[in-house]
Design a protein around this motif. Structure first.
Motif, PDB file in Angstrom:
ATOM      1  N   GLY A 275       0.822  -1.215   0.000  1.00 18.86           N
ATOM      2  CA  GLY A 275       0.000   0.000   0.000  1.00 18.86           C
ATOM      3  C   GLY A 275       0.848   1.253   0.000  1.00 18.86           C
ATOM      4  N   GLY A 276       1.963   1.213   0.753  1.00 16.40           N
ATOM      5  CA  GLY A 276       2.882   2.354   0.748  1.00 16.40           C
ATOM      6  C   GLY A 276       3.487   2.584  -0.618  1.00 16.40           C
ATOM      7  N   LEU A 277       3.800   1.492  -1.319  1.00 16.15           N
ATOM      8  CA  LEU A 277       4.349   1.618  -2.678  1.00 16.15           C
ATOM      9  C   LEU A 277       3.329   2.256  -3.615  1.00 16.15           C
ATOM     10  CD1 LEU A 277       6.696   0.911  -4.642  1.00 16.15           C
ATOM     11  CD2 LEU A 277       5.491  -1.234  -5.118  1.00 16.15           C
ATOM     12  N   ILE A 278       2.062   1.850  -3.494  1.00 16.39           N
ATOM     13  CA  ILE A 278       1.009   2.454  -4.314  1.00 16.39           C
ATOM     14  C   ILE A 278       0.922   3.949  -4.025  1.00 16.39           C
ATOM     15  CG2 ILE A 278      -1.468   2.508  -4.815  1.00 16.39           C
ATOM     16  CD1 ILE A 278      -1.590  -0.451  -4.079  1.00 16.39           C
ATOM     17  N   ALA A 279       0.965   4.304  -2.738  1.00 16.61           N
ATOM     18  CA  ALA A 279       0.874   5.718  -2.361  1.00 16.61           C
ATOM     19  C   ALA A 279       2.021   6.523  -2.951  1.00 16.61           C
ATOM     20  CB  ALA A 279       0.868   5.844  -0.830  1.00 16.61           C
ATOM     21  N   ILE A 280       3.242   6.022  -2.767  1.00 14.71           N
ATOM     22  CA  ILE A 280       4.422   6.769  -3.209  1.00 14.71           C
ATOM     23  C   ILE A 280       4.417   6.959  -4.723  1.00 14.71           C
ATOM     24  CG2 ILE A 280       6.943   6.660  -3.414  1.00 14.71           C
ATOM     25  CD1 ILE A 280       6.914   5.205  -0.694  1.00 14.71           C
ATOM     26  N   ILE A 281       4.062   5.914  -5.470  1.00 13.90           N
ATOM     27  CA  ILE A 281       4.122   6.001  -6.928  1.00 13.90           C
ATOM     28  C   ILE A 281       2.890   6.686  -7.503  1.00 13.90           C
ATOM     29  CG2 ILE A 281       4.144   4.673  -9.072  1.00 13.90           C
ATOM     30  CD1 ILE A 281       5.923   2.647  -7.739  1.00 13.90           C
TER      31      ILE A 281
END
Length: 483
Positions: A275-281
């Protein structure tokens, strides 16, 4: 009186949703005023990046604090204070005579928004149940897409109309009568509620997160104008020490049974990292794209604020229809599969947008941008829908609330950093080429590359999750999405 026994009336719900609509409008309306603000205050692209980012970052950093203040001191009280602060900040934005003054006023608006949003969601959750609760949450979610369309059109109209010579200032000053109306009604129509116990605010974590975010934002935004000098690059030095300090602070609080804004135990969960990766990208790309595309249309192609706002109507309408009509019908499909589909649809839209801009330049407009922007908006709704559900897939039921709050903070930080990161790419390319078309398309290609990374991660997770049960209905029901 127990807050669970208090009922929120229809008009009270309208008042709360009006507050949410006000915040969403102010977030989307800004993009159509960038060129006018730049011309009036002689602001550079770098200063505009800081101006746009200030709101989102202040909102992100103070979001958890706002929720806890409402629980401790009363949600209606904090909501009313936030409305007053938002009105005051809007007035300061409207009378600003320098870019730095405007940046500070926008940060105050972001702080007010961070105080307001948690009270809206929490009041809905503790005062409504059953069908009324489901309808209120659906209306809350739909406001984002509606506000995007209204904000683009309204902002363009207000600036072009130049009411009483106010120009771009009218997009802030129009908030004042709305804030007054909300304040006049909130005390009678919205019941007071609060948490069952006082929860301390994580001041040390909040301050450290703020410093960490600024150490990323400032060097990135100032890099192109300072030609990436060594003094500029020194601004990145505190990132690692501040990250280590934040981790230590949050781990210590969690071990003592306190309430950190970023619980380290949740970071160890695979789905939370995803989920953090989705947010960052994605959210970095999304907010950065909106900033860069607005500058490309207005400063590059010479579109008026009204024309620039109209050019994105198809994106907002497509997003709204996709979120309301299409995505709910995919509830039985794995979230990772929906995410893959959303990435592919948006990437096709981005490629088509690059081709379209090259073909129609210097005359982009509402009609010739419809195919590309409609695809982008349609795919974005898929990705946003997956964000919380994919991120919380492995989170234990009892931690679903903390997990959703942590993802919300990461989402908002990414939205705040987007204009600075992609704006730096835009400004750097513009310095070398002196062509807005080249700067705009180069930035879109960078976004496309980021989406390729997200697509690869989604495909990898989809394949690795074969045979694993999807997120349960119980966890989905506990998800609170502070948009």
């Amino acid at each position: 009186m127990s807050s669970a026994k208090i009922s929120l009336g229809q008009f009270g719900l309208v008042i709360l949703l009006a507050g949410q609509l006000l915040l969403q409008l102010d977030f989307s309306i800004i993009n159509v005023g960038l060129a006018a603000i730049s011309a009036s205050l002689k602001a550079s692209e770098t200063e505009l990046e800081l101006f746009v980012s200030a709101y989102g970052l202040a909102f992100a950093i103070c979001l958890a604090m706002g929720a806890r203040l409402g629980d401790n001191f009363g949600r209606r009280r904090i909501f009313a204070i936030a409305v007053v602060m938002f009105g005051l900040a809007s007035l300061l934005c409207g009378v600003a005579n320098s870019v730095m003054f405007l940046v500070a006023a926008r940060a105050l608006q972001g702080l007010a928004a961070a105080l307001m949003v948690p009270q809206i969601l929490a009041t809905i959750h503790v005062t409504l149940s059953g069908r009324d609760h489901a309808r209120a949450v659906a209306l809350y979610g739909a406001i984002g897409g509606l506000a995007f369309i209204v904000g683009q059109v309204l902002g363009g109209f207000l600036i072009s109309a130049n009411i009483a010579g106010s120009g771009w200032r009218s997009i802030f000053l129009i908030n004042l009568p709305i804030c007054v109306l909300i304040l006049l009604c909130v005390w009678r129509q919205v019941p007071e509620t609060r948490g069952q116990r006082n929860v301390p605010v994580d001041w040390s974590g909040t301050i450290t997160l703020a410093l960490l975010t600024l150490s990323i934002l400032l060097p990135t935004a100032l890099g192109p104008s300072l030609h990436w000098s060594w003094t500029c690059l020194l601004g990145y030095v505190p990132i690692l020490p501040l990250t280590a300090l934040l981790w230590r602070i949050e781990r210590s609080k969690e071990e003592r049974g306190s309430f950190p804004i970023l619980p380290p135990s949740l970071v160890r969960i695979s789905s939370m990292r995803f989920g953090g990766l989705i947010a960052i990208i994605f959210f970095t790309s999304w907010s950065g794209f909106m900033f860069v595309f607005a500058l490309t249309l207005q400063s590059g192609a010479g579109l008026t604020p009204l024309q620039s706002g109209d050019a994105l109507i198809a994106l907002g309408a497509s997003y709204f229809l996709s979120a309301v009509v299409v995505v709910p019908r995919l509830s039985d499909v794995r979230r990772e599969a929906v995410l893959v589909a959303g990435c592919l649809i948006q990437m096709v839209g981005l490629c088509l947008l690059i081709v379209t801009l090259e073909w129609v330049w210097p005359n982009p407009g509402l009609v010739n941008l419809i195919p590309a922007t409609a695809l982008i908006g349609f795919g974005q709704a898929f990705i946003v829908n997956c964000f919380y559900r994919a991120g919380l897939a492995d989170v234990p039921h009892e931690h679903a609330g903390s997990g959703s709050a942590m993802l919300a903070t990461m989402q908002q930080v990414s939205l705040g950093l987007g204009p600075a990161i992609l704006g730096a790419v835009f400004a750097e390319t513009l310095q070398h080429s002196n062509l807005y078309l080249t700067a705009g398309t180069t930035t879109i290609m960078v976004e496309l590359g980021l989406m390729v990374i997200l697509l690869a991660a989604a495909v990898h997770r989809l394949l690795s999750q074969r045979g694993v049960a999807p997120v349960s209905a119980e966890v989905e029901a506990m998800i609170v999405v502070p948009e």
